[in-house]
Structure formats: structure tokens, C-alpha cells
Design an enzyme around this catalytic site. Structure first.
Site, PDB file in Angstrom:
ATOM      1  N   TYR A 159      -9.614  -5.351   2.815  1.00  0.00           N
ATOM      2  CA  TYR A 159      -8.782  -4.159   3.291  1.00  0.00           C
ATOM      3  C   TYR A 159      -8.827  -2.989   2.249  1.00  0.00           C
ATOM      4  O   TYR A 159      -8.230  -2.592   1.482  1.00  0.00           O
ATOM      5  CB  TYR A 159      -7.431  -4.428   3.385  1.00  0.00           C
ATOM      6  CG  TYR A 159      -6.627  -3.372   4.302  1.00  0.00           C
ATOM      7  CD1 TYR A 159      -7.239  -2.274   4.627  1.00  0.00           C
ATOM      8  CD2 TYR A 159      -5.200  -3.469   4.500  1.00  0.00           C
ATOM      9  CE1 TYR A 159      -6.411  -1.170   5.354  1.00  0.00           C
ATOM     10  CE2 TYR A 159      -4.327  -2.609   5.101  1.00  0.00           C
ATOM     11  CZ  TYR A 159      -4.862  -1.315   5.572  1.00  0.00           C
ATOM     12  OH  TYR A 159      -4.290  -0.711   6.112  1.00  0.00           O
ATOM     13  N   GLU A 190      -4.224   6.294  18.645  1.00  0.00           N
ATOM     14  CA  GLU A 190      -4.719   4.889  18.301  1.00  0.00           C
ATOM     15  C   GLU A 190      -3.859   3.835  18.720  1.00  0.00           C
ATOM     16  O   GLU A 190      -2.725   3.737  18.680  1.00  0.00           O
ATOM     17  CB  GLU A 190      -4.690   4.824  16.553  1.00  0.00           C
ATOM     18  CG  GLU A 190      -5.519   5.821  15.984  1.00  0.00           C
ATOM     19  CD  GLU A 190      -5.683   5.842  14.398  1.00  0.00           C
ATOM     20  OE1 GLU A 190      -5.143   4.725  13.929  1.00  0.00           O
ATOM     21  OE2 GLU A 190      -6.282   6.822  13.905  1.00  0.00           O
ATOM     22  N   ARG A 226       9.634   5.825  -3.157  1.00  0.00           N
ATOM     23  CA  ARG A 226       9.967   6.629  -4.241  1.00  0.00           C
ATOM     24  C   ARG A 226      11.563   7.414  -4.118  1.00  0.00           C
ATOM     25  O   ARG A 226      11.823   7.750  -3.003  1.00  0.00           O
ATOM     26  CB  ARG A 226       8.969   7.988  -4.293  1.00  0.00           C
ATOM     27  CG  ARG A 226       7.812   8.010  -4.201  1.00  0.00           C
ATOM     28  CD  ARG A 226       7.190   9.069  -4.618  1.00  0.00           C
ATOM     29  NE  ARG A 226       5.733   9.021  -4.532  1.00  0.00           N
ATOM     30  CZ  ARG A 226       4.803   9.166  -3.675  1.00  0.00           C
ATOM     31  NH1 ARG A 226       5.379   9.804  -2.588  1.00  0.00           N
ATOM     32  NH2 ARG A 226       3.819   9.012  -3.704  1.00  0.00           N
ATOM     33  N   ARG A 269       0.719  -1.143  -0.047  1.00  0.00           N
ATOM     34  CA  ARG A 269      -0.070  -0.059  -0.109  1.00  0.00           C
ATOM     35  C   ARG A 269       0.795   1.198  -0.042  1.00  0.00           C
ATOM     36  O   ARG A 269       0.471   2.288  -0.523  1.00  0.00           O
ATOM     37  CB  ARG A 269      -0.871  -0.008   1.197  1.00  0.00           C
ATOM     38  CG  ARG A 269      -2.116  -0.973   1.192  1.00  0.00           C
ATOM     39  CD  ARG A 269      -2.541  -1.048   2.873  1.00  0.00           C
ATOM     40  NE  ARG A 269      -3.268   0.178   3.088  1.00  0.00           N
ATOM     41  CZ  ARG A 269      -4.467   0.593   2.713  1.00  0.00           C
ATOM     42  NH1 ARG A 269      -5.292  -0.229   2.076  1.00  0.00           N
ATOM     43  NH2 ARG A 269      -5.009   1.782   3.323  1.00  0.00           N
ATOM     44  N   ARG A 325      -8.868  -6.545  13.321  1.00  0.00           N
ATOM     45  CA  ARG A 325      -8.081  -5.890  14.416  1.00  0.00           C
ATOM     46  C   ARG A 325      -9.063  -4.787  14.495  1.00  0.00           C
ATOM     47  O   ARG A 325     -10.076  -4.045  13.841  1.00  0.00           O
ATOM     48  CB  ARG A 325      -6.816  -5.316  13.884  1.00  0.00           C
ATOM     49  CG  ARG A 325      -6.003  -6.200  13.431  1.00  0.00           C
ATOM     50  CD  ARG A 325      -5.286  -6.872  14.938  1.00  0.00           C
ATOM     51  NE  ARG A 325      -4.385  -6.127  15.513  1.00  0.00           N
ATOM     52  CZ  ARG A 325      -3.896  -6.495  16.462  1.00  0.00           C
ATOM     53  NH1 ARG A 325      -4.185  -7.476  17.183  1.00  0.00           N
ATOM     54  NH2 ARG A 325      -3.053  -5.514  17.370  1.00  0.00           N
ATOM     55  N   ARG A 344      -0.239   5.681  16.135  1.00  0.00           N
ATOM     56  CA  ARG A 344      -0.383   7.132  15.753  1.00  0.00           C
ATOM     57  C   ARG A 344      -0.910   7.993  16.423  1.00  0.00           C
ATOM     58  O   ARG A 344      -1.794   7.631  17.421  1.00  0.00           O
ATOM     59  CB  ARG A 344      -0.624   7.151  14.223  1.00  0.00           C
ATOM     60  CG  ARG A 344      -1.952   6.610  13.689  1.00  0.00           C
ATOM     61  CD  ARG A 344      -2.142   6.450  12.186  1.00  0.00           C
ATOM     62  NE  ARG A 344      -3.188   5.818  12.049  1.00  0.00           N
ATOM     63  CZ  ARG A 344      -3.781   5.309  10.900  1.00  0.00           C
ATOM     64  NH1 ARG A 344      -2.886   5.246   9.978  1.00  0.00           N
ATOM     65  NH2 ARG A 344      -4.937   4.607  10.715  1.00  0.00           N
ATOM     66  N   ASP A 378     -10.268   0.490   0.610  1.00  0.00           N
ATOM     67  CA  ASP A 378     -10.142   2.046   0.754  1.00  0.00           C
ATOM     68  C   ASP A 378     -11.569   2.610   0.249  1.00  0.00           C
ATOM     69  O   ASP A 378     -12.177   1.866  -0.445  1.00  0.00           O
ATOM     70  CB  ASP A 378      -8.841   2.781   0.005  1.00  0.00           C
ATOM     71  CG  ASP A 378      -7.596   2.263   0.550  1.00  0.00           C
ATOM     72  OD1 ASP A 378      -7.573   2.064   1.759  1.00  0.00           O
ATOM     73  OD2 ASP A 378      -6.638   2.255  -0.043  1.00  0.00           O
TER      74      ASP A 378
END
Ligand code: UDP
Length: 363
Positions: free
Chosen positions: A348, A300, A176, A172, A249, A280, A350
Site C-alpha cells: 500500500y 467511489e 492530533r 496512516r 480491492r 467518498r 503512496d
């Protein structure tokens, strides 16, 4: 003749887009949701003038022009670009893995140097055909990145060793060799101006909805109400857990209002070391460039889902995928039930992919 053409169970993005399409096709629709609000996990709560992403950060990003045009009919999106920062033992690194990250980690200033460093670490590890998240991560980004920015975070997030997790999870994230801190590669990205509730409310405008209404508490009644059901809850629960429970989860959000204008200077700061118990901290106002005098943050904490908590992430390892396949077989035989979304498809997803699927559903 039944009272409704469609009963939609769950008012998250999948349910809401399907409801909109069904209404547009002239169908009579009822949407029910067990929570006390609509919108599923994209729901925002306005506190101190700040839209708080109640069920975790939701950043809309897509490369699908049709999906982007679809959502933009209902709400305007801002120019928010997700650029999380990772904190590892007090030092900050840019995400996703890019030249800024490589510079902070190794002091390299040219793409060739960073590529050489990663190649060297990949060769040392000797991974040819990555079989799990650990191998995939090392072969994509090298051992230093894996140990600093991936291992601790992933093991907290999933409660499993990286060597026991599927490789696709780490794919995911882009790697770069440019100085580009945009977390996503997609063409379009943003946050609805005024929050996600605007999108959901517009999708559901003129449609009958009932909150605080649990399908499973009155299943026989609800099954007689409509010609067809669109189910967006957990597929194992739909089938009474007959083959066993799928694993998920869950996240516990520890949300605080702080009497300061700016706590961390960014919407998302990941804590990638194992020793920090949360994964996070989200500072909600930065999704909309807020200038309110106060700020709201959410830490979290990730843990295994148990009955009574919210299932957020499907654990798509081999064991759970095999179990899901059994439920999917049952689902395929249904004539009048459509299963869609993260929980019903155990995927999962988006938000853009959810929207795409809902736009394709046979309604
Ligand atoms: N990840 C990581 N370090 C980070 C952020 C993400 O190792 O700082 C890994 C982790 O395994 C996580 C996956 O990348 O589960 C996907 O991250 P993403 O940000 O897409 O997760 P989401 O926002 O859906 O929770």
C-alpha cells in the site's frame, strides 16, 4: 545484443521514474502499457477544463526533500492541502482526527479535555497491545471516533471486518490535539499545476512508449526484446498465479458532470456510515482551486477485485502477505527482472514512496 536495454512494463509513476533514470544513464528503453494512455493510476482526463483524477484522488505529499526536489524539476506544484470532511448521518466532522473533530463530537474545547475523553474510552476498552485495525483505532482515538468515523468507512472500503484487518492501515491517519485539518503530517504537499500528465509526459519525454500493449498477450516476444525487464504489474499474474491469487480491492467510479459551480465545497468528502454505499465523493476542480462554470464529481464504490477490473489496493492481511512472500521468493531469484510499485511489491504505497523506491532501483 538485444534491441533494448530495458523493457518497462507499466507507465505509472514507478515505471516512468525508472524509464527517466534509465534514459539519463544512456540506456535504450521501451515502455509498454496495456491501457490506452500513459501514467497508470495518476492519469488525469481533462473534462470541461477540469483535471479529473480518473483512478481516484492523488495528492502528492512527502517528507523526503530529495523526492520533492525530483518531482518539482518537471512540474510546479500548487499549495493544495488535503483536508477531507467526513459526513456521518448528515453531520460533518473534520479529518484527520483533530481538535475540530473532537469539538464537533464532544463539545470539548481544550486539548486536555479531548485527551482525557480518549484515555477514558481507551481504558474502558482495555486494549494493551492492539492486534488489528479495530483495536488499533480504539486505542488511538477512542470508541466514539471509531464508531462514527472509522468502522463504517473501513468496512465498506475493505469489505472485511475491522477486527480482521491489519492495524497499520489506520496508522496512516494522524490523531492530533491541535486545530489542524491537514490530512498529512508531511513537510511538502501539493498537486501538479496542470495535472499529473505533465509530470508523466516529462519523465517519459524522448522515450519510446507503446500503449494498448499487453505484456501477457505476447510474453515470449517481449521477453526477448530487452536485456532487463522492469515489471510494475501484479506479481501473481507475472508468475501465472501458480501459488494462487492475491486479493485486491477495486474501486468503481461513478463520475458525473454537474451544471453547477460548486457541489460540495471540498475536494474530498467521506461518507463514514455503513448505509451509504459509496465511501467518498471527490470533486475534482477543488484540487486546483478551479473556477469553471461546471463541476465534476466521482462517487467511489469499493469492492473485491475480480479479473477484468482494476486492482487498486493490496489486501495486506496475514493470508495475503504469506502468499506474497512465496511470489517474492521467486522474484528474488530473477537476474534480469526488477519488480516495483504497488502491484509488483503488493504494498500500500503512496506516490512519494514509489518515487523514492524508483530513485533507488539499481538501474
Ligand atoms: N479511514 C477511515 N475513515 C475515514 C478515512 C479513512 O476509517 O474517513 C481509514 C480506512 O480504514 C482507510 C484508511 O483509514 O482505508 C486509510 O485512509 P486513506 O485516506 O489513507 O486511504 P486512501 O486515500 O489511500 O484510500
Amino acid at each position: 545484443m538485444k534491441q533494448y536495454d530495458y523493457l518497462i512494463i507499466g507507465s505509472g509513476l514507478y515505471g516512468a521514474v525508472c524509464a527517466y533514470r534509465a534514459k539519463a544513464a544512456g540506456k535504450k528503453v521501451l515502455v509498454i502499457d496495456k491501457r490506452n494512455h500513459l501514467g497508470g493510476n495518476v492519469f488525469c482526463e481533462n473534462v470541461e477544463g477540469i483535471n479529473v483524477h480518473k483512478y481516484g484522488a492523488h495528492i502528492f505529499h512527502t517528507s523526503n526533500k530529495e523526492v520533492w526536489a525530483f518531482v518539482n524539476q518537471f512540474v510546479e506544484f500548487n499549495r493544495y492541502t488535503n483536508s477531507p470532511v467526513a459526513n456521518f448521518r448528515g453531520k460533518l466532522y473534520n479529518l484527520p482526527f483533530n481538535m475540530n473533530t473532537f469539538y464537533a463530537l464532544w463539545g470539548v474545547t481544550a486539548p486536555q479535555e479531548a485527551q482525557a475523553k480518549i484515555a477514558e474510552q481507551r481504558n474502558e476498552a482495555g486494549i494493551v497491545n492492539p492486534q488489528n485495525l479495530e483495536e488499533q483505532a480504539i486505542s488511538l482515538a477512542g470508541k466514539d471516533i471509531y464508531e462514527t468515523l472509522i468502522k463504517g468507512y473501513t468496512e465498506k472500503q475493505w469489505g472485511r471486518k475491522c477486527s480482521e484487518l491489519p492495524a497499520f492501515i489506520i496508522k496512516r491517519l494522524p490523531v492530533r490535539f491541535t486545530f489542524d485539518n491537514n490530512y498529512f503530517n508531511d513537510m511538502y504537499q501539493g498537486i501538479p499545476i496542470g495535472g499529473y500528465n505533465i509530470l508523466i509526459n516529462k519523465l517519459l519525454a524522448g522515450i519510446e512508449t507503446k500503449t494498448d500493449t499487453n505484456f501477457f498477450e505476447n510474453r515470449t516476444f517481449f521477453e526477448t526484446l530487452a536485456e532487463k525487464i522492469i515489471f510494475t504489474g501484479a506479481i501473481d499474474e507475472f508468475y501465472g498465479f501458480r501459488f494462487g491469487k492475491l486479493e485486491y480491492r477495486t474501486i468503481r467510479f461513478e463520475t458525473q458532470t454537474l451544471d453547477c459551480e460548486n457541489f460540495q465545497g471540498n475536494a474530498v468528502v467521506n461518507y463514514t456510515e455503513r448505509e451509504v454505499p459509496y465511501t467518498r465523493i471527490i470533486e475534482h476542480k477543488h484540487f486546483e482551486f478551479g473556477t469553471q462554470p461546471k463541476t465534476i464529481i466521482s462517487r467511489e464504490y469499493s469492492s473485491e477485485w475480480t479479473a477484468g477490473s482494476e486492482p487498486f489496493y493490496p489486501v495486506n492481511d496475514d493470508k495475503n502477505n504469506a502468499l506474497y512472500a512465496k511470489y517474492q521468493q521467486l522474484a528474488k531469484q530473477e537476474q534480469n527482472v526488477i519488480f516495483g510499485g504497488r502491484l509488483a511489491e503488493y504494498k500500500y504505497y503512496d506516490m512519494d514512496k514509489i518515487t523514492e523506491q524508483a530513485l533507488k532501483a539499481e538501474i
